[in-house]
Scaffold this motif. Sequence first.
Motif, PDB file in Angstrom:
ATOM      1  N   SER A 178       4.826  -5.567  -1.909  1.00 20.00           N
ATOM      2  CA  SER A 178       4.811  -4.304  -1.177  1.00 20.00           C
ATOM      3  C   SER A 178       3.582  -4.190  -0.304  1.00 20.00           C
ATOM      4  CB  SER A 178       4.849  -3.124  -2.161  1.00 20.00           C
ATOM      5  OG  SER A 178       3.685  -3.130  -2.959  1.00 20.00           O
ATOM      6  N   SER A 179       3.638  -3.247   0.589  1.00 21.50           N
ATOM      7  CA  SER A 179       2.499  -2.971   1.463  1.00 21.50           C
ATOM      8  C   SER A 179       2.286  -1.464   1.466  1.00 21.50           C
ATOM      9  CB  SER A 179       2.783  -3.484   2.876  1.00 21.50           C
ATOM     10  OG  SER A 179       1.691  -3.225   3.739  1.00 21.50           O
ATOM     11  N   LEU A 180       1.747  -0.942   0.385  1.00 22.83           N
ATOM     12  CA  LEU A 180       1.609   0.491   0.184  1.00 22.83           C
ATOM     13  C   LEU A 180       0.333   1.010   0.828  1.00 22.83           C
ATOM     14  CD1 LEU A 180       2.644   0.590  -3.581  1.00 22.83           C
ATOM     15  CD2 LEU A 180       4.098   1.001  -1.588  1.00 22.83           C
ATOM     16  N   ARG A 181       0.458   2.110   1.519  1.00 23.68           N
ATOM     17  CA  ARG A 181      -0.689   2.727   2.162  1.00 23.68           C
ATOM     18  C   ARG A 181      -1.330   3.694   1.182  1.00 23.68           C
ATOM     19  NH1 ARG A 181       1.098   5.998   5.792  1.00 23.68           N
ATOM     20  NH2 ARG A 181      -0.646   6.028   7.241  1.00 23.68           N
ATOM     21  N   VAL A 182      -2.598   3.462   0.895  1.00 23.29           N
ATOM     22  CA  VAL A 182      -3.310   4.260  -0.095  1.00 23.29           C
ATOM     23  C   VAL A 182      -4.641   4.719   0.490  1.00 23.29           C
ATOM     24  CG1 VAL A 182      -4.253   4.307  -2.437  1.00 23.29           C
ATOM     25  CG2 VAL A 182      -2.291   2.841  -1.914  1.00 23.29           C
ATOM     26  N   PRO A 183      -4.947   6.007   0.435  1.00 22.80           N
ATOM     27  CA  PRO A 183      -6.261   6.464   0.905  1.00 22.80           C
ATOM     28  C   PRO A 183      -7.368   5.895   0.022  1.00 22.80           C
ATOM     29  CG  PRO A 183      -5.073   8.251  -0.153  1.00 22.80           C
ATOM     30  CD  PRO A 183      -4.102   7.119  -0.043  1.00 22.80           C
ATOM     31  N   MET A 184      -8.497   5.631   0.613  1.00 23.00           N
ATOM     32  CA  MET A 184      -9.606   5.030  -0.117  1.00 23.00           C
ATOM     33  C   MET A 184     -10.023   5.860  -1.314  1.00 23.00           C
ATOM     34  SD  MET A 184     -11.612   2.448  -0.331  1.00 23.00           S
ATOM     35  CE  MET A 184     -11.374   1.651   1.265  1.00 23.00           C
ATOM     36  N   LEU A 185      -9.853   7.169  -1.223  1.00 14.60           N
ATOM     37  CA  LEU A 185     -10.221   8.054  -2.315  1.00 14.60           C
ATOM     38  C   LEU A 185      -9.456   7.706  -3.594  1.00 14.60           C
ATOM     39  CD1 LEU A 185     -11.972  10.528  -3.005  1.00 14.60           C
ATOM     40  CD2 LEU A 185     -10.090  11.985  -2.236  1.00 14.60           C
ATOM     41  N   PHE A 186      -8.250   7.143  -3.446  1.00 16.20           N
ATOM     42  CA  PHE A 186      -7.438   6.749  -4.589  1.00 16.20           C
ATOM     43  C   PHE A 186      -7.590   5.269  -4.935  1.00 16.20           C
ATOM     44  CE2 PHE A 186      -5.612  10.749  -3.617  1.00 16.20           C
ATOM     45  CZ  PHE A 186      -4.878  11.180  -4.715  1.00 16.20           C
ATOM     46  N   ALA A 187      -8.098   4.471  -4.021  1.00 15.21           N
ATOM     47  CA  ALA A 187      -8.164   3.023  -4.232  1.00 15.21           C
ATOM     48  C   ALA A 187      -9.551   2.517  -4.611  1.00 15.21           C
ATOM     49  CB  ALA A 187      -7.693   2.309  -2.963  1.00 15.21           C
ATOM     50  N   ILE A 188     -10.567   3.348  -4.420  1.00 14.77           N
ATOM     51  CA  ILE A 188     -11.944   2.871  -4.538  1.00 14.77           C
ATOM     52  C   ILE A 188     -12.295   2.402  -5.948  1.00 14.77           C
ATOM     53  CG2 ILE A 188     -12.928   5.174  -4.979  1.00 14.77           C
ATOM     54  CD1 ILE A 188     -15.297   4.285  -3.178  1.00 14.77           C
ATOM     55  N   ASP A 189     -11.760   3.042  -6.982  1.00 12.84           N
ATOM     56  CA  ASP A 189     -12.080   2.636  -8.358  1.00 12.84           C
ATOM     57  C   ASP A 189     -11.620   1.209  -8.633  1.00 12.84           C
ATOM     58  OD1 ASP A 189     -13.048   5.169  -8.608  1.00 12.84           O
ATOM     59  OD2 ASP A 189     -11.775   5.758 -10.283  1.00 12.84           O
ATOM     60  N   LYS A 190     -10.405   0.886  -8.189  1.00 11.19           N
ATOM     61  CA  LYS A 190      -9.884  -0.456  -8.384  1.00 11.19           C
ATOM     62  C   LYS A 190     -10.632  -1.462  -7.511  1.00 11.19           C
ATOM     63  CE  LYS A 190      -5.643  -3.201  -8.187  1.00 11.19           C
ATOM     64  NZ  LYS A 190      -4.186  -3.180  -7.904  1.00 11.19           N
ATOM     65  N   MET A 191     -10.869  -1.092  -6.270  1.00 15.48           N
ATOM     66  CA  MET A 191     -11.506  -2.000  -5.329  1.00 15.48           C
ATOM     67  C   MET A 191     -12.910  -2.388  -5.781  1.00 15.48           C
ATOM     68  SD  MET A 191     -12.097  -1.489  -1.233  1.00 15.48           S
ATOM     69  CE  MET A 191     -13.501  -0.403  -1.415  1.00 15.48           C
TER      70      MET A 191
END
Length: 250
Positions: A178-191
């Motif tokens: 998949s190519s899901l668009r996620v705002p950084m506010l939701f992705a930063i913990d994983k990143m």
Amino acid sequence: MSIFEQVFWIQPFVIFFAVLIGILLVFLTFIAWAKRDHKNQKEMIQHFEFPPQVFVGVKERYSHLTDDDVNLALDQLRLYFLLCWMGDNEELAMPSRLVDTCWHCFILQTRNYQTFCKQAFGGYLHHVPQGWVPGSQASANAAVNEPQKINLKEGAKVFQAALAMTDMVSRASKTAASSLRVPMLFAIDKMLKIPDGNLYTDEAVQLLGTFDWRTSRLSDGGSQSSSEGSSASLGCGDGTVACGNCAGGH
């Protein structure tokens, strides 16, 4: 009709229109002042410099983070504050453990935080607990990858607003399928590999992106609906397993 009589009849109309124009000018002046103050609040939030103690506190909590990582997290806190401001100072759900830590460190600088809130919001912005399910509370010392649930309506509101504001796509949120668009506010913990971070499954991201929080229905045109109290699971582990399948899941 004599000149005296003409002046006598005209004078009330002149006074009336003068008062009307005066009221209109006062109203327009107030509108212009309010718009300028509104613009100043937005710019103040966007360019606010956090006290150095906030940076130090975050580094102490997560020692593996680089300076650039912490600055990225502080940028996301500014974004979160901006979303609250755009929602008329509404207390929004906080999707990131790291950004929430930044907020905690800022609140500890009580005078600075109170001054910031007064200038940015006109009043105190209270901290929102990590637990997103009404009536629940997440442990402040949550175990690594401890599963949680998020209120779908509140989560979707923040997710979609943040995505509209930034339109950021995180590589951490993409999978081969998949190519899901996620705002950084939701992705930063994983990143940034936050040990106790909030990690989202692809299923949760899809729900957060398509759920119409205004009507409490999925916005894909389907017949499936969901109530305000519905919740979506956070991902855990590598972010690919739904919390419903994790040990200790709610």
